[in-house]
Design a protein around this motif. Structure first.
Motif, PDB file in Angstrom:
ATOM      1  N   TYR A  70       0.835  -1.205   0.000  1.00  0.00           N
ATOM      2  CA  TYR A  70       0.000   0.000   0.000  1.00  0.00           C
ATOM      3  C   TYR A  70       0.868   1.254   0.000  1.00  0.00           C
ATOM      4  CZ  TYR A  70      -3.580   3.317   1.649  1.00  0.00           C
ATOM      5  OH  TYR A  70      -4.426   4.397   1.787  1.00  0.00           O
ATOM      6  N   TRP A  71       1.886   1.297   0.878  1.00  0.00           N
ATOM      7  CA  TRP A  71       2.730   2.486   0.949  1.00  0.00           C
ATOM      8  C   TRP A  71       3.702   2.557  -0.221  1.00  0.00           C
ATOM      9  CZ3 TRP A  71       0.738   6.070   3.667  1.00  0.00           C
ATOM     10  CH2 TRP A  71      -0.068   5.752   4.755  1.00  0.00           C
ATOM     11  N   GLU A  72       4.079   1.415  -0.773  1.00  0.00           N
ATOM     12  CA  GLU A  72       4.906   1.435  -1.981  1.00  0.00           C
ATOM     13  C   GLU A  72       4.144   2.089  -3.126  1.00  0.00           C
ATOM     14  OE1 GLU A  72       7.280  -1.635  -4.997  1.00  0.00           O
ATOM     15  OE2 GLU A  72       6.201  -2.409  -3.247  1.00  0.00           O
ATOM     16  N   SER A  73       2.880   1.722  -3.279  1.00  0.00           N
ATOM     17  CA  SER A  73       2.057   2.334  -4.309  1.00  0.00           C
ATOM     18  C   SER A  73       1.882   3.828  -4.047  1.00  0.00           C
ATOM     19  CB  SER A  73       0.690   1.642  -4.369  1.00  0.00           C
ATOM     20  OG  SER A  73      -0.153   2.273  -5.318  1.00  0.00           O
ATOM     21  N   GLU A  74       1.662   4.172  -2.789  1.00  0.00           N
ATOM     22  CA  GLU A  74       1.456   5.578  -2.419  1.00  0.00           C
ATOM     23  C   GLU A  74       2.641   6.448  -2.827  1.00  0.00           C
ATOM     24  OE1 GLU A  74      -0.151   9.037  -0.663  1.00  0.00           O
ATOM     25  OE2 GLU A  74      -1.118   7.121  -1.086  1.00  0.00           O
ATOM     26  N   LEU A  75       3.856   5.940  -2.641  1.00  0.00           N
ATOM     27  CA  LEU A  75       5.048   6.752  -2.853  1.00  0.00           C
ATOM     28  C   LEU A  75       5.638   6.641  -4.253  1.00  0.00           C
ATOM     29  CD1 LEU A  75       6.764   6.064   0.584  1.00  0.00           C
ATOM     30  CD2 LEU A  75       5.707   8.205  -0.138  1.00  0.00           C
ATOM     31  N   LEU A  76       5.452   5.486  -4.902  1.00  0.00           N
ATOM     32  CA  LEU A  76       6.178   5.237  -6.147  1.00  0.00           C
ATOM     33  C   LEU A  76       5.310   5.191  -7.393  1.00  0.00           C
ATOM     34  CD1 LEU A  76       8.755   2.514  -4.985  1.00  0.00           C
ATOM     35  CD2 LEU A  76       9.071   4.989  -5.165  1.00  0.00           C
ATOM     36  N   GLU A  77       3.991   5.183  -7.249  1.00  0.00           N
ATOM     37  CA  GLU A  77       3.126   5.059  -8.417  1.00  0.00           C
ATOM     38  C   GLU A  77       2.265   6.306  -8.605  1.00  0.00           C
ATOM     39  OE1 GLU A  77       2.492   0.274  -8.842  1.00  0.00           O
ATOM     40  OE2 GLU A  77       1.060   1.340  -7.574  1.00  0.00           O
ATOM     41  N   GLU A  78       1.708   6.423  -9.801  1.00  0.00           N
ATOM     42  CA  GLU A  78       0.822   7.534 -10.126  1.00  0.00           C
ATOM     43  C   GLU A  78      -0.555   7.247  -9.551  1.00  0.00           C
ATOM     44  OE1 GLU A  78       0.239  11.234 -11.337  1.00  0.00           O
ATOM     45  OE2 GLU A  78       2.107  10.160 -11.731  1.00  0.00           O
ATOM     46  N   ASN A  79      -0.957   8.043  -8.595  1.00  0.00           N
ATOM     47  CA  ASN A  79      -2.200   7.788  -7.890  1.00  0.00           C
ATOM     48  C   ASN A  79      -3.089   9.020  -7.836  1.00  0.00           C
ATOM     49  OD1 ASN A  79      -2.468   5.028  -6.671  1.00  0.00           O
ATOM     50  ND2 ASN A  79      -0.410   5.506  -5.923  1.00  0.00           N
ATOM     51  N   VAL A  80      -4.368   8.765  -7.639  1.00  0.00           N
ATOM     52  CA  VAL A  80      -5.323   9.827  -7.375  1.00  0.00           C
ATOM     53  C   VAL A  80      -5.329  10.088  -5.869  1.00  0.00           C
ATOM     54  CG1 VAL A  80      -7.768  10.483  -7.476  1.00  0.00           C
ATOM     55  CG2 VAL A  80      -6.737   9.181  -9.352  1.00  0.00           C
ATOM     56  N   LEU A  81      -5.345  11.357  -5.486  1.00  0.00           N
ATOM     57  CA  LEU A  81      -5.409  11.763  -4.077  1.00  0.00           C
ATOM     58  C   LEU A  81      -4.231  11.270  -3.228  1.00  0.00           C
ATOM     59  CD1 LEU A  81      -9.200  11.031  -3.382  1.00  0.00           C
ATOM     60  CD2 LEU A  81      -8.165  13.220  -4.039  1.00  0.00           C
ATOM     61  N   PRO A  82      -2.989  11.427  -3.671  1.00  0.00           N
ATOM     62  CA  PRO A  82      -1.884  11.069  -2.769  1.00  0.00           C
ATOM     63  C   PRO A  82      -1.903  11.977  -1.552  1.00  0.00           C
ATOM     64  CG  PRO A  82      -1.067  12.305  -4.650  1.00  0.00           C
ATOM     65  CD  PRO A  82      -2.503  12.005  -4.938  1.00  0.00           C
ATOM     66  N   PHE A  83      -1.445  11.449  -0.436  1.00  0.00           N
ATOM     67  CA  PHE A  83      -1.457  12.237   0.796  1.00  0.00           C
ATOM     68  C   PHE A  83      -0.644  13.515   0.651  1.00  0.00           C
ATOM     69  CE2 PHE A  83      -2.433   8.048   2.922  1.00  0.00           C
ATOM     70  CZ  PHE A  83      -3.691   8.424   3.376  1.00  0.00           C
ATOM     71  N   ARG A  84       0.438  13.477  -0.146  1.00  0.00           N
ATOM     72  CA  ARG A  84       1.263  14.675  -0.296  1.00  0.00           C
ATOM     73  C   ARG A  84       0.454  15.824  -0.902  1.00  0.00           C
ATOM     74  NH1 ARG A  84       3.552  11.492  -4.637  1.00  0.00           N
ATOM     75  NH2 ARG A  84       5.245  10.790  -3.297  1.00  0.00           N
ATOM     76  N   ASP A  85      -0.527  15.499  -1.787  1.00  0.00           N
ATOM     77  CA  ASP A  85      -1.371  16.542  -2.366  1.00  0.00           C
ATOM     78  C   ASP A  85      -2.450  16.997  -1.386  1.00  0.00           C
ATOM     79  OD1 ASP A  85       0.130  16.309  -4.637  1.00  0.00           O
ATOM     80  OD2 ASP A  85      -1.429  15.347  -5.851  1.00  0.00           O
ATOM     81  N   LEU A  86      -3.029  16.049  -0.652  1.00  0.00           N
ATOM     82  CA  LEU A  86      -4.060  16.414   0.323  1.00  0.00           C
ATOM     83  C   LEU A  86      -3.505  17.304   1.435  1.00  0.00           C
ATOM     84  CD1 LEU A  86      -6.241  13.203   0.882  1.00  0.00           C
ATOM     85  CD2 LEU A  86      -6.934  15.376  -0.150  1.00  0.00           C
ATOM     86  N   THR A  87      -2.210  17.150   1.717  1.00  0.00           N
ATOM     87  CA  THR A  87      -1.588  17.977   2.752  1.00  0.00           C
ATOM     88  C   THR A  87      -1.738  19.456   2.435  1.00  0.00           C
ATOM     89  OG1 THR A  87       0.005  16.259   3.344  1.00  0.00           O
ATOM     90  CG2 THR A  87       0.595  18.518   3.913  1.00  0.00           C
ATOM     91  N   HIS A  88      -1.691  19.795   1.146  1.00  0.00           N
ATOM     92  CA  HIS A  88      -1.726  21.202   0.736  1.00  0.00           C
ATOM     93  C   HIS A  88      -3.051  21.594   0.082  1.00  0.00           C
ATOM     94  CE1 HIS A  88       2.543  21.234   1.618  1.00  0.00           C
ATOM     95  NE2 HIS A  88       2.709  20.198   0.823  1.00  0.00           N
ATOM     96  N   ALA A  89      -3.994  20.665   0.011  1.00  0.00           N
ATOM     97  CA  ALA A  89      -5.275  20.951  -0.637  1.00  0.00           C
ATOM     98  C   ALA A  89      -6.127  21.871   0.225  1.00  0.00           C
ATOM     99  CB  ALA A  89      -6.020  19.648  -0.912  1.00  0.00           C
TER     100      ALA A  89
END
Length: 355
Positions: A70-89
């Protein structure tokens, strides 16, 4: 429109928690009644980098290996709504189906993992305050359930700041842990595929002090905590140009001390990204000062003044050192006293710098 009674109901559960893990458990149980879900992940994050750190609560999602994927996908793949984007949304919470127009397969996380596990929708949020992430949460609904609605998303969004405030309070010095003497850095090496290949004895000793949580088996004869694996994955993400942040976390041990874990990707043949070197060692004074400042919500200037107070400097010398007026120093110091809940310089030093 969010029902204030629902918000108050969740926060009443949060306020009874004695530590971060208990906070996650109490809030998850209460929230499940208001926003039904089948599984969840709650985790603290380092407020500087947003990377996951202890504690983490995983409910109804299987093994640690799945957590690693799950965290590998979060950090290394193209995803919708990554936490890094939500942090600044503008809004720190969102539902996967709502964000994709009911096409969740647009996200690699759903295609690779969630869909095969029977997940139908994911509602995730960053728990943030003052622009810093103190935790993240993902709630999952399995196939056959309705998607998360706008009122449910809005409720989780309103909880972001208050829950982050509770989390940062738990990062404040407790007086129970004191940094030990000099200790050699621990070193872990990961190959190009993310597999741990080498470790020194110092790293084994540091890892043995980390709190319990999801872990991933390795060929080294020990399971690696997801927080350590996540830091190594972040180093790979930076090397591949997926992130420009830092692969670094601070984590509290079971005996109350602080460790810093930081990783970097080495260069391979032809300049290609190679193995990852991860160092885990006792936190330096600057790291401790930083986490204390963030835990109390101090500004950079307020932390500078608190540190000079801890060195015993009077107001006039602090003013001269920082090129500001004594009146400004007193104003900053008044603000620091208020945030730390103290009324004297001696109490301030004891409160902020006990470790």
């Amino acid at each position: 429109m969010t029902d204030p009674r629902r918000h108050a109901e969740v926060m009443s559960a949060a306020e009874r928690a004695g530590d971060a893990l208990e906070l996650f458990g109490r809030v998850s149980a209460r929230l499940r009644r208001l926003v039904p879900f089948d599984a969840a992940v709650w985790t603290a994050t380092d407020p500087e980098t947003g990377l996951v750190t202890a504690p983490m609560l995983v409910e109804n999602l299987g093994s640690g290996e799945g957590c690693g994927a799950y965290w590998e996908s979060e950090l290394l793949e193209e995803n919708v709504l990554p936490f890094r984007d939500l942090t600044h949304a503008a809004v720190p919470a969102a539902g996967l189906r709502a964000a994709t127009g009911d096409l969740p397969a647009r996200s690699a996380r759903f295609r690779r993992l969630l869909g095969d596990q029977g997940v139908d929708d994911e509602l995730r949020a960053v728990l943030r305050i003052g622009g810093r992430p103190w935790g993240v949460v993902s709630l999952f609904r399995m196939r056959g359930r309705t998607a998360f609605g706008q009122n449910e998303i809005a409720l989780l969004a309103t909880l972001s700041g208050p829950l982050a405030d509770r989390l940062r309070r738990f990062a404040r010095p407790s007086g129970s842990g004191r940094q030990g003497g000099a200790s050699a850095p621990g070193l872990l090496l990961f190959d190009d595929y993310g597999e741990a290949t080498s470790i020194n004895e110092e790293a084994r000793r540091h890892l043995a002090l980390l709190p319990d949580g999801p872990s991933i088996p390795s060929a080294l004869g020990l399971s690696l905590p997801i927080w350590v694996v996540g830091t190594a994955l972040q180093a790979q993400a930076i090397a591949r140009g997926r992130d420009r942040g830092s692969a670094r976390i601070r984590i509290r041990t079971v005996d109350g001390q602080w460790l810093t874990c930081h990783a970097s990707c080495l260069s391979g043949p032809g300049g290609r990204p190679g193995p990852v070197a991860l160092v885990i060692e006792p936190a330096a004074p600057a790291d401790l000062a930083g986490i204390v400042a963030q835990a109390y919500g101090l500004t950079t200037r307020e932390l500078e003044i608190a540190q000079l107070v801890a060195r015993g400097l009077p107001t006039t010398e602090i003013a001269a050192a920082l090129f500001i007026s004594p009146h400004t120093v007193r104003d900053h110091l008044k603000a620091v006293f208020g945030k730390a809940g103290v009324s004297s310089r001696g109490e301030l030093v004891a409160q902020l710098f006990t470790e």
